[in-house]
Design a protein around this motif. Structure first.
Motif, PDB file in Angstrom:
ATOM      1  N   GLY A 149      10.307 -15.392 -12.046  1.00 24.04           N
ATOM      2  CA  GLY A 149      11.040 -15.103 -10.704  1.00 24.04           C
ATOM      3  C   GLY A 149      11.992 -14.108 -10.997  1.00 24.04           C
ATOM      4  N   ALA A 150      13.140 -15.130 -11.695  1.00 26.07           N
ATOM      5  CA  ALA A 150      14.381 -15.471 -11.864  1.00 26.07           C
ATOM      6  C   ALA A 150      14.893 -13.727 -13.404  1.00 26.07           C
ATOM      7  CB  ALA A 150      14.957 -16.466 -12.507  1.00 26.07           C
ATOM      8  N   ILE A 151      13.660 -13.959 -13.917  1.00 22.00           N
ATOM      9  CA  ILE A 151      13.594 -13.322 -15.786  1.00 22.00           C
ATOM     10  C   ILE A 151      13.635 -11.508 -14.461  1.00 22.00           C
ATOM     11  CG2 ILE A 151      12.133 -12.492 -17.471  1.00 22.00           C
ATOM     12  CD1 ILE A 151      12.036 -15.346 -18.023  1.00 22.00           C
ATOM     13  N   LEU A 152      12.160 -11.471 -13.918  1.00 25.90           N
ATOM     14  CA  LEU A 152      12.012 -10.531 -13.454  1.00 25.90           C
ATOM     15  C   LEU A 152      13.206  -9.975 -12.882  1.00 25.90           C
ATOM     16  CD1 LEU A 152       8.422 -10.993 -12.071  1.00 25.90           C
ATOM     17  CD2 LEU A 152       9.198  -9.131 -14.052  1.00 25.90           C
ATOM     18  N   ALA A 153      13.717 -10.955 -11.501  1.00 31.03           N
ATOM     19  CA  ALA A 153      15.068 -10.109 -10.844  1.00 31.03           C
ATOM     20  C   ALA A 153      16.060 -10.029 -11.395  1.00 31.03           C
ATOM     21  CB  ALA A 153      15.536 -11.825  -9.958  1.00 31.03           C
ATOM     22  N   PHE A 154      16.484 -10.606 -12.637  1.00 28.16           N
ATOM     23  CA  PHE A 154      17.233 -10.600 -13.624  1.00 28.16           C
ATOM     24  C   PHE A 154      17.448  -8.846 -14.705  1.00 28.16           C
ATOM     25  CE2 PHE A 154      18.686  -9.800 -18.246  1.00 28.16           C
ATOM     26  CZ  PHE A 154      20.350 -10.392 -17.944  1.00 28.16           C
ATOM     27  N   ALA A 155      16.097  -8.692 -14.611  1.00 25.46           N
ATOM     28  CA  ALA A 155      15.533  -6.985 -15.557  1.00 25.46           C
ATOM     29  C   ALA A 155      15.786  -5.980 -13.889  1.00 25.46           C
ATOM     30  CB  ALA A 155      14.392  -7.326 -15.637  1.00 25.46           C
ATOM     31  N   ARG A 156      15.676  -6.146 -13.343  1.00 22.98           N
ATOM     32  CA  ARG A 156      15.563  -5.699 -11.212  1.00 22.98           C
ATOM     33  C   ARG A 156      17.395  -4.992 -11.921  1.00 22.98           C
ATOM     34  NH1 ARG A 156      16.305  -2.175  -9.110  1.00 22.98           N
ATOM     35  NH2 ARG A 156      15.920  -1.303  -7.355  1.00 22.98           N
ATOM     36  N   ALA A 157      17.446  -6.112 -11.662  1.00 20.78           N
ATOM     37  CA  ALA A 157      18.958  -5.858 -10.970  1.00 20.78           C
ATOM     38  C   ALA A 157      20.419  -5.417 -12.267  1.00 20.78           C
ATOM     39  CB  ALA A 157      20.114  -7.371 -10.936  1.00 20.78           C
ATOM     40  N   LEU A 158      19.631  -5.787 -13.396  1.00 20.48           N
ATOM     41  CA  LEU A 158      20.001  -4.546 -14.624  1.00 20.48           C
ATOM     42  C   LEU A 158      19.782  -3.250 -14.286  1.00 20.48           C
ATOM     43  CD1 LEU A 158      21.522  -5.015 -17.503  1.00 20.48           C
ATOM     44  CD2 LEU A 158      19.070  -5.103 -18.080  1.00 20.48           C
ATOM     45  N   GLY A 159      18.581  -3.004 -14.159  1.00 20.95           N
ATOM     46  CA  GLY A 159      18.736  -1.366 -14.005  1.00 20.95           C
ATOM     47  C   GLY A 159      18.964  -1.095 -12.014  1.00 20.95           C
ATOM     48  N   GLU A 160      19.504  -2.080 -11.661  1.00 17.71           N
ATOM     49  CA  GLU A 160      20.093  -0.854 -10.386  1.00 17.71           C
ATOM     50  C   GLU A 160      20.874   0.275 -10.614  1.00 17.71           C
ATOM     51  OE1 GLU A 160      21.217   0.349  -6.716  1.00 17.71           O
ATOM     52  OE2 GLU A 160      19.076  -0.649  -7.317  1.00 17.71           O
ATOM     53  N   PHE A 161      20.368   1.130  -9.607  1.00 18.29           N
ATOM     54  CA  PHE A 161      21.282   2.270 -10.201  1.00 18.29           C
ATOM     55  C   PHE A 161      21.861   3.088  -8.672  1.00 18.29           C
ATOM     56  CE2 PHE A 161      21.652   7.206 -10.610  1.00 18.29           C
ATOM     57  CZ  PHE A 161      22.883   7.342 -10.855  1.00 18.29           C
ATOM     58  N   GLY A 162      20.696   3.577  -8.071  1.00 15.43           N
ATOM     59  CA  GLY A 162      20.826   3.587  -5.997  1.00 15.43           C
ATOM     60  C   GLY A 162      21.774   3.491  -5.177  1.00 15.43           C
ATOM     61  N   ALA A 163      21.567   2.424  -5.051  1.00 14.26           N
ATOM     62  CA  ALA A 163      21.950   1.234  -4.066  1.00 14.26           C
ATOM     63  C   ALA A 163      23.803   1.022  -4.858  1.00 14.26           C
ATOM     64  CB  ALA A 163      21.525   0.240  -3.603  1.00 14.26           C
ATOM     65  N   THR A 164      23.666   1.138  -5.853  1.00 15.46           N
ATOM     66  CA  THR A 164      24.623   0.801  -6.654  1.00 15.46           C
ATOM     67  C   THR A 164      26.194   1.496  -6.700  1.00 15.46           C
ATOM     68  OG1 THR A 164      24.501  -0.958  -8.224  1.00 15.46           O
ATOM     69  CG2 THR A 164      26.099  -0.031  -8.086  1.00 15.46           C
ATOM     70  N   LEU A 165      25.548   2.694  -7.302  1.00 16.85           N
ATOM     71  CA  LEU A 165      26.427   4.033  -7.543  1.00 16.85           C
ATOM     72  C   LEU A 165      26.666   3.937  -5.637  1.00 16.85           C
ATOM     73  CD1 LEU A 165      27.600   6.069  -8.781  1.00 16.85           C
ATOM     74  CD2 LEU A 165      25.578   7.711  -8.138  1.00 16.85           C
ATOM     75  N   MET A 166      26.198   4.169  -4.780  1.00 15.79           N
ATOM     76  CA  MET A 166      26.844   4.939  -3.484  1.00 15.79           C
ATOM     77  C   MET A 166      27.599   3.169  -3.020  1.00 15.79           C
ATOM     78  SD  MET A 166      23.175   6.555  -1.871  1.00 15.79           S
ATOM     79  CE  MET A 166      23.872   6.646  -0.032  1.00 15.79           C
ATOM     80  N   LEU A 167      27.113   2.302  -2.920  1.00 18.06           N
ATOM     81  CA  LEU A 167      27.773   1.242  -1.928  1.00 18.06           C
ATOM     82  C   LEU A 167      29.217   0.878  -3.385  1.00 18.06           C
ATOM     83  CD1 LEU A 167      27.364  -0.184  -0.007  1.00 18.06           C
ATOM     84  CD2 LEU A 167      27.020  -2.213  -0.891  1.00 18.06           C
ATOM     85  N   ALA A 168      28.878   0.824  -4.135  1.00 16.59           N
ATOM     86  CA  ALA A 168      30.296   0.893  -5.022  1.00 16.59           C
ATOM     87  C   ALA A 168      30.882   1.207  -6.309  1.00 16.59           C
ATOM     88  CB  ALA A 168      29.783   0.061  -6.495  1.00 16.59           C
ATOM     89  N   LEU A 199      19.813   2.400 -25.484  1.00  7.11           N
ATOM     90  CA  LEU A 199      19.410   1.225 -26.675  1.00  7.11           C
ATOM     91  C   LEU A 199      20.036  -0.178 -26.251  1.00  7.11           C
ATOM     92  CD1 LEU A 199      18.247   0.919 -29.287  1.00  7.11           C
ATOM     93  CD2 LEU A 199      19.809   1.152 -30.806  1.00  7.11           C
ATOM     94  N   ILE A 200      20.648  -0.205 -26.003  1.00 11.17           N
ATOM     95  CA  ILE A 200      20.812  -2.396 -25.223  1.00 11.17           C
ATOM     96  C   ILE A 200      20.239  -2.117 -24.155  1.00 11.17           C
ATOM     97  CG2 ILE A 200      23.488  -3.051 -23.849  1.00 11.17           C
ATOM     98  CD1 ILE A 200      25.001  -1.292 -25.860  1.00 11.17           C
ATOM     99  N   VAL A 201      20.274  -1.305 -23.228  1.00 12.39           N
ATOM    100  CA  VAL A 201      19.079  -1.787 -21.819  1.00 12.39           C
ATOM    101  C   VAL A 201      17.852  -2.134 -22.712  1.00 12.39           C
ATOM    102  CG1 VAL A 201      18.148  -0.654 -19.983  1.00 12.39           C
ATOM    103  CG2 VAL A 201      20.676  -0.477 -20.236  1.00 12.39           C
ATOM    104  N   PHE A 202      17.684  -1.520 -23.430  1.00 16.91           N
ATOM    105  CA  PHE A 202      16.520  -1.159 -23.818  1.00 16.91           C
ATOM    106  C   PHE A 202      16.259  -2.820 -24.660  1.00 16.91           C
ATOM    107  CE2 PHE A 202      14.593   3.040 -24.231  1.00 16.91           C
ATOM    108  CZ  PHE A 202      13.418   2.884 -23.484  1.00 16.91           C
ATOM    109  N   MET A 203      17.151  -3.269 -25.471  1.00 13.21           N
ATOM    110  CA  MET A 203      16.656  -4.450 -25.752  1.00 13.21           C
ATOM    111  C   MET A 203      17.010  -5.691 -24.953  1.00 13.21           C
ATOM    112  SD  MET A 203      19.390  -3.659 -29.810  1.00 13.21           S
ATOM    113  CE  MET A 203      20.902  -3.148 -28.247  1.00 13.21           C
ATOM    114  N   ILE A 204      18.034  -5.284 -23.719  1.00 15.86           N
ATOM    115  CA  ILE A 204      18.324  -6.491 -23.491  1.00 15.86           C
ATOM    116  C   ILE A 204      16.644  -6.609 -22.060  1.00 15.86           C
ATOM    117  CG2 ILE A 204      19.159  -7.702 -21.015  1.00 15.86           C
ATOM    118  CD1 ILE A 204      21.353  -6.269 -22.048  1.00 15.86           C
ATOM    119  N   VAL A 205      16.141  -5.262 -21.665  1.00 13.22           N
ATOM    120  CA  VAL A 205      14.863  -6.358 -21.137  1.00 13.22           C
ATOM    121  C   VAL A 205      13.657  -6.963 -22.211  1.00 13.22           C
ATOM    122  CG1 VAL A 205      13.086  -4.231 -19.665  1.00 13.22           C
ATOM    123  CG2 VAL A 205      15.637  -3.644 -19.784  1.00 13.22           C
TER     124      VAL A 205
END
Length: 225
Positions: A149-168, A199-205
């Motif tokens: 679960g922690a690994i899945l949460a890590f990957a999901r957090a890494l890919g977050e875009f829409g909400a981050t762009l609007m709030l941050a 490519l960086i995201v691909f390697m991390i994921v």
């Protein structure tokens, strides 16, 4: 040019690392509680906890703005002490926690539900308190699912875009995470920068998925009483 790649990577790693730690403990606690909770509000609470997983990012962002904005209940309290969350680095962490929490929660709850209560009852019979039962019996047996679960949460957090762009927002060196940087690189026609970041995201994921596959096959023994 090098800073163009390093800053988004650094901000993303700080954001995702912080969010994963928060999500790990909160999701594990919620999953453990819900795995044993049999009250009438079970379904309602469960729906609320997994809601960010199915809501569109824009809805999540607007909801957070209503809470954390200058006119929101939490935002007003923060404003009274001269603090603000919107369009700041903490906003990237908050959005990452909100969107990744359901994955950690669901995985942890499933892992704790599959722990045989007979082991816990046996430990209690031997005189172990609830905290000791959890740390020496329950958690070791559920550990592979919790880590997954922690690994899945890590990957999901890494890919977050829409909400981050609007709030941050997109503040270079402050709130520009890798997904945000990729979006604006493509928008500005800088495909070289976009491809390097992709490519960086691909390697991390990929590394995350490899770790997930490893832990799915792991089993752990109950710690000796």
């Amino acid at each position: 040019m090098e800073e163009t790649y390093l800053w988004p990577l650094w901000i993303s790693l700080m954001t995702v690392g912080t969010a994963t730690v928060i999500t790990f403990f909160t999701g594990m606690a919620a999953g453990r509680w819900m795995a044993r909770y049999r009250g009438r509000l079970n379904t309602l609470i469960d729906c609320i906890l997994i809601l960010p997983l199915v809501l569109p990012p824009t809805v999540v962002a607007v909801s957070l703005m209503l809470l954390l904005g200058d006119r929101g209940p939490i935002g007003q309290v923060l404003s009274s002490v001269g603090a603000s969350v919107v369009f700041s680095w903490p906003a990237t962490v908050i959005t990452a926690v909100v969107v990744s929490f359901p994955l950690m929660y669901l995985s942890a709850r499933g892992a704790f539900e599959h722990v045989e209560t007979s082991y816990e009852d046996a430990a209690r019979t031997l005189g172990a308190g609830e905290w000791r039962v959890f740390w020496t019996v329950t958690l070791p047996l559920a550990w592979p699912g919790v880590v997954a679960g922690a690994i899945l949460a890590f990957a999901r957090a890494l890919g977050e875009f829409g909400a981050t762009l609007m709030l941050a927002g997109n503040i270079p060196g402050k709130t520009t995470t890798i997904p945000v940087a990729i979006y604006f690189a493509v928008k500005e026609g800088d495909m070289t920068q976009a491809m390097v970041l992709v490519l960086i995201v691909f390697m991390i994921v990929f590394a995350s998925l490899a770790a997930l596959a490893y832990f799915k096959g792991k089993t752990y023994r109950v710690i000796s009483m």
